[in-house]
Design a protein around this motif. Structure first.
Motif, PDB file in Angstrom:
ATOM      1  N   PRO A   6       0.868  -1.326  -0.014  1.00  0.00           N
ATOM      2  CA  PRO A   6       0.019  -0.199  -0.016  1.00  0.00           C
ATOM      3  C   PRO A   6       0.901   1.440  -0.021  1.00  0.00           C
ATOM      4  N   LYS A   7       1.836   1.327   0.674  1.00  0.00           N
ATOM      5  CA  LYS A   7       2.732   2.563   0.715  1.00  0.00           C
ATOM      6  C   LYS A   7       3.293   2.818  -0.639  1.00  0.00           C
ATOM      7  N   THR A   8       3.713   1.797  -1.490  1.00  0.00           N
ATOM      8  CA  THR A   8       4.185   1.880  -2.759  1.00  0.00           C
ATOM      9  C   THR A   8       2.958   2.455  -3.550  1.00  0.00           C
ATOM     10  N   VAL A   9       1.984   2.059  -3.528  1.00  0.00           N
ATOM     11  CA  VAL A   9       0.741   2.282  -4.199  1.00  0.00           C
ATOM     12  C   VAL A   9       0.413   3.973  -4.092  1.00  0.00           C
ATOM     13  N   ARG A  10       0.224   3.793  -2.728  1.00  0.00           N
ATOM     14  CA  ARG A  10       0.122   5.598  -2.481  1.00  0.00           C
ATOM     15  C   ARG A  10       1.237   6.550  -2.916  1.00  0.00           C
ATOM     16  N   THR A  11       2.397   5.849  -2.815  1.00  0.00           N
ATOM     17  CA  THR A  11       3.453   7.019  -3.498  1.00  0.00           C
ATOM     18  C   THR A  11       3.297   7.074  -4.987  1.00  0.00           C
ATOM     19  N   LEU A  12       2.899   6.084  -5.882  1.00  0.00           N
ATOM     20  CA  LEU A  12       2.714   6.146  -7.220  1.00  0.00           C
ATOM     21  C   LEU A  12       1.532   6.698  -7.393  1.00  0.00           C
ATOM     22  N   LEU A  13       0.600   6.791  -6.775  1.00  0.00           N
ATOM     23  CA  LEU A  13      -0.604   7.605  -7.095  1.00  0.00           C
ATOM     24  C   LEU A  13      -0.320   9.217  -6.772  1.00  0.00           C
ATOM     25  N   THR A  14       0.439   9.501  -5.658  1.00  0.00           N
ATOM     26  CA  THR A  14       0.733  10.871  -5.370  1.00  0.00           C
ATOM     27  C   THR A  14       1.478  11.251  -6.438  1.00  0.00           C
ATOM     28  N   ARG A  15       2.560  10.493  -7.100  1.00  0.00           N
ATOM     29  CA  ARG A  15       3.423  11.020  -7.903  1.00  0.00           C
ATOM     30  C   ARG A  15       2.799  11.018  -9.487  1.00  0.00           C
ATOM     31  N   TYR A  16       1.955  10.398  -9.506  1.00  0.00           N
ATOM     32  CA  TYR A  16       0.798  10.540 -10.914  1.00  0.00           C
ATOM     33  C   TYR A  16      -0.007  11.899 -10.915  1.00  0.00           C
ATOM     34  N   ALA A  17      -0.586  12.062  -9.757  1.00  0.00           N
ATOM     35  CA  ALA A  17      -1.316  13.340  -9.491  1.00  0.00           C
ATOM     36  C   ALA A  17      -0.384  14.354  -9.628  1.00  0.00           C
ATOM     37  N   SER A  18       0.651  14.516  -9.152  1.00  0.00           N
ATOM     38  CA  SER A  18       1.490  15.607  -9.298  1.00  0.00           C
ATOM     39  C   SER A  18       2.021  15.686 -10.529  1.00  0.00           C
ATOM     40  N   LEU A  19       2.374  14.673 -11.467  1.00  0.00           N
ATOM     41  CA  LEU A  19       3.046  14.827 -12.753  1.00  0.00           C
ATOM     42  C   LEU A  19       1.786  15.311 -13.700  1.00  0.00           C
ATOM     43  N   ARG A  20       0.670  14.711 -13.467  1.00  0.00           N
ATOM     44  CA  ARG A  20      -0.730  15.162 -14.292  1.00  0.00           C
ATOM     45  C   ARG A  20      -0.742  16.721 -14.115  1.00  0.00           C
ATOM     46  N   ILE A  21      -0.784  17.079 -12.767  1.00  0.00           N
ATOM     47  CA  ILE A  21      -0.893  18.728 -12.724  1.00  0.00           C
ATOM     48  C   ILE A  21       0.111  19.340 -13.202  1.00  0.00           C
ATOM     49  N   ALA A  22       1.611  18.919 -13.385  1.00  0.00           N
ATOM     50  CA  ALA A  22       2.624  19.569 -13.768  1.00  0.00           C
ATOM     51  C   ALA A  22       2.495  19.638 -15.208  1.00  0.00           C
ATOM     52  N   GLN A  23       1.923  18.432 -15.947  1.00  0.00           N
ATOM     53  CA  GLN A  23       1.853  18.333 -17.364  1.00  0.00           C
ATOM     54  C   GLN A  23       0.735  19.308 -17.840  1.00  0.00           C
ATOM     55  N   ALA A  24      -0.465  19.422 -16.958  1.00  0.00           N
ATOM     56  CA  ALA A  24      -1.445  20.107 -17.443  1.00  0.00           C
ATOM     57  C   ALA A  24      -1.046  21.805 -17.424  1.00  0.00           C
ATOM     58  N   GLU A  25      -0.248  22.089 -16.323  1.00  0.00           N
ATOM     59  CA  GLU A  25       0.468  23.333 -16.526  1.00  0.00           C
ATOM     60  C   GLU A  25       1.286  23.933 -17.267  1.00  0.00           C
ATOM     61  N   GLU A  27       3.607  21.435 -20.123  1.00  0.00           N
ATOM     62  CA  GLU A  27       3.899  20.386 -20.770  1.00  0.00           C
ATOM     63  C   GLU A  27       5.381  20.364 -21.347  1.00  0.00           C
ATOM     64  N   THR A  28       6.360  19.358 -20.752  1.00  0.00           N
ATOM     65  CA  THR A  28       7.609  19.328 -21.270  1.00  0.00           C
ATOM     66  C   THR A  28       7.984  17.951 -21.489  1.00  0.00           C
ATOM     67  N   PRO A  29       8.883  17.644 -22.322  1.00  0.00           N
ATOM     68  CA  PRO A  29       9.124  16.339 -22.498  1.00  0.00           C
ATOM     69  C   PRO A  29       9.852  15.500 -21.094  1.00  0.00           C
ATOM     70  N   ARG A  30      10.536  16.088 -20.420  1.00  0.00           N
ATOM     71  CA  ARG A  30      10.716  15.325 -19.267  1.00  0.00           C
ATOM     72  C   ARG A  30       9.477  14.931 -18.449  1.00  0.00           C
ATOM     73  N   THR A  31       8.843  15.825 -18.241  1.00  0.00           N
ATOM     74  CA  THR A  31       7.421  15.398 -17.516  1.00  0.00           C
ATOM     75  C   THR A  31       6.657  14.615 -17.902  1.00  0.00           C
ATOM     76  N   ALA A  32       6.414  14.487 -19.542  1.00  0.00           N
ATOM     77  CA  ALA A  32       5.886  13.676 -20.076  1.00  0.00           C
ATOM     78  C   ALA A  32       6.464  12.129 -20.080  1.00  0.00           C
ATOM     79  N   ARG A  33       7.684  12.163 -20.083  1.00  0.00           N
ATOM     80  CA  ARG A  33       8.564  10.762 -19.865  1.00  0.00           C
ATOM     81  C   ARG A  33       8.379  10.348 -18.433  1.00  0.00           C
ATOM     82  N   GLU A  34       8.623  11.160 -17.534  1.00  0.00           N
ATOM     83  CA  GLU A  34       8.272  10.600 -16.102  1.00  0.00           C
ATOM     84  C   GLU A  34       6.747  10.203 -15.836  1.00  0.00           C
ATOM     85  N   LEU A  35       5.606  11.057 -16.515  1.00  0.00           N
ATOM     86  CA  LEU A  35       4.374  10.457 -16.413  1.00  0.00           C
ATOM     87  C   LEU A  35       4.370   9.312 -17.223  1.00  0.00           C
TER      88      LEU A  35
END
Length: 112
Positions: A6-25, A27-35
């Motif tokens: 669950p801790k890994t899942v929670r970390t991935l969900l948090t990272r996913y949400a953060s990257l979606r927000i960053a990508q929406a604000e 868009e960069t190739p680095r953010t797209a690759r990380e996402l």
């Protein structure tokens, strides 16, 4: 069936949400690759091929997570303690603790 940590899942969900927000604000190739990497990892971890299904499965896993009860010593009134009586509050929670509920997950879903 292997259940993801669950801790890994929670970390991935948090990272996913953060990257979606960053990508929406912005868009960069680095953010797209990380996402893309996070989406892939989340899908593999949750045994799905679709990110929406992976997020839904991750949310369900976290919602169903059973937490072990915390060890608590019931609060005793000074007079009751002297007389050997126990706290009349059956949940053993300190006053104002809403029947023993602990601060925890917000209950918010990241499903998009």
């Amino acid at each position: 069936m292997i259940v993801p940590d669950p801790k890994t899942v929670r970390t991935l969900l948090t990272r996913y949400a953060s990257l979606r927000i960053a990508q929406a604000e912005r868009e960069t190739p680095r953010t797209a690759r990380e996402l893309e990497d996070v989406v892939y990892t989340l899908c593999v971890l949750m045994a799905t091929s679709d990110v929406r299904a992976a997020v839904a499965a991750a949310d369900a896993l976290l919602a169903a997570e059973v937490r072990p009860p915390t060890a608590r010593v019931p609060k005793q009134d000074k007079d009751a303690a002297r007389d050997g009586e126990r706290d009349p509050d059956p949940d053993g929670a300190p006053d104002g603790d809403l029947d023993g509920e602990l601060d925890g997950e917000s209950g918010l879903s990241l499903v998009v």
